[in-house]
Write an enzyme that holds these catalytic residues in place. Structure first.
Site, short mmCIF file in Angstrom:
data_model
loop_
_atom_site.label_atom_id
_atom_site.label_comp_id
_atom_site.label_asym_id
_atom_site.label_seq_id
_atom_site.Cartn_x
_atom_site.Cartn_y
_atom_site.Cartn_z
N HIS A 20 0.83 -1.20 0.00
CA HIS A 20 0.00 0.00 0.00
C HIS A 20 0.87 1.25 0.00
O HIS A 20 1.79 1.38 0.80
CB HIS A 20 -0.91 -0.03 1.22
CG HIS A 20 -1.90 1.08 1.26
ND1 HIS A 20 -2.25 1.71 2.42
CD2 HIS A 20 -2.62 1.69 0.29
CE1 HIS A 20 -3.14 2.64 2.18
NE2 HIS A 20 -3.38 2.65 0.88
N ASP A 28 7.73 8.67 -20.30
CA ASP A 28 8.11 8.83 -21.71
C ASP A 28 9.60 8.52 -21.83
O ASP A 28 10.28 8.24 -20.84
CB ASP A 28 7.76 10.23 -22.21
CG ASP A 28 8.44 11.36 -21.46
OD1 ASP A 28 9.58 11.19 -20.97
OD2 ASP A 28 7.85 12.45 -21.37
N HIS A 98 6.95 19.85 -12.42
CA HIS A 98 7.78 18.81 -13.04
C HIS A 98 9.01 18.53 -12.18
O HIS A 98 9.43 17.37 -12.06
CB HIS A 98 8.18 19.22 -14.46
CG HIS A 98 8.84 18.13 -15.23
ND1 HIS A 98 8.26 16.91 -15.45
CD2 HIS A 98 10.06 18.07 -15.83
CE1 HIS A 98 9.07 16.15 -16.16
NE2 HIS A 98 10.18 16.83 -16.39
N TYR A 120 5.80 15.63 -21.17
CA TYR A 120 5.20 15.36 -19.85
C TYR A 120 4.28 14.15 -19.83
O TYR A 120 3.35 14.09 -19.02
CB TYR A 120 4.47 16.61 -19.32
CG TYR A 120 5.37 17.82 -19.28
CD1 TYR A 120 6.33 17.95 -18.29
CD2 TYR A 120 5.28 18.80 -20.26
CE1 TYR A 120 7.18 19.05 -18.27
CE2 TYR A 120 6.12 19.91 -20.24
CZ TYR A 120 7.07 20.03 -19.24
OH TYR A 120 7.90 21.11 -19.22
N ALA A 121 4.53 13.17 -20.68
CA ALA A 121 3.75 11.93 -20.68
C ALA A 121 4.35 10.99 -19.64
O ALA A 121 5.01 9.99 -19.96
CB ALA A 121 3.72 11.31 -22.06
N ASN A 122 4.15 11.34 -18.38
CA ASN A 122 4.69 10.59 -17.25
C ASN A 122 3.64 10.56 -16.15
O ASN A 122 2.92 11.53 -15.95
CB ASN A 122 5.94 11.29 -16.68
CG ASN A 122 6.99 11.55 -17.72
OD1 ASN A 122 7.56 10.62 -18.28
ND2 ASN A 122 7.25 12.82 -18.00
#
Length: 131
Positions: A20, A28, A98, A120-122
């Protein structure tokens, strides 16, 4: 041979070991991966596999309590942000800078690197519980 869920043995092992609030990052191809964090590199060429493809497979196999994204995705990659919000409707969403996002990745159990090459594809996925 496994026939359902995540077939990649490294990803499956990480997901099975999560407790948990443990975290996994789907990234990316440009996100820096901190020393000491397990790197699972799936990138074979630009765009393959895509961030959203990997996110969908991992999300289908993981109890997710919270999602953390860089706030910059809202303006700089609105389409990916919208897709994430549509795919992950149950967990709470948190947006951070970021720079803060990159700091959070230092605590991840693993970072799964995709071939995605859009800004920013994270995402940081925080493990929930199944009960």
């Amino acid at each position: 041979m496994k026939k359902h869920g995540v077939l990649n043995s490294e990803i499956a092992a990480v997901l099975a070991s999560l407790g948990h609030t443990d975290t996994v990052v789907i990234a990316d191809c440009g996100l820096p991966i901190p020393d000491g964090v397990k790197r699972i590199d799936l990138a074979v060429e630009i765009g393959k596999p895509s961030f959203l493809e990997v996110l969908q497979v991992v999300a289908d196999d993981m109890a997710i309590e919270k999602v953390t994204l860089a706030e910059e995705v809202i303006i700089n990659n609105a389409e990916v942000n919208k897709e994430i919000e549509q795919k992950l409707i149950e967990p709470a969403f948190e947006y951070v800078s970021h720079e803060q996002f990159k700091e959070h990745t230092k605590k991840a159990k693993a970072i799964i690197r995709t071939g995605e090459a859009t800004p920013y594809a994270n995402v940081i996925l925080h493990a929930g519980v199944i009960f």
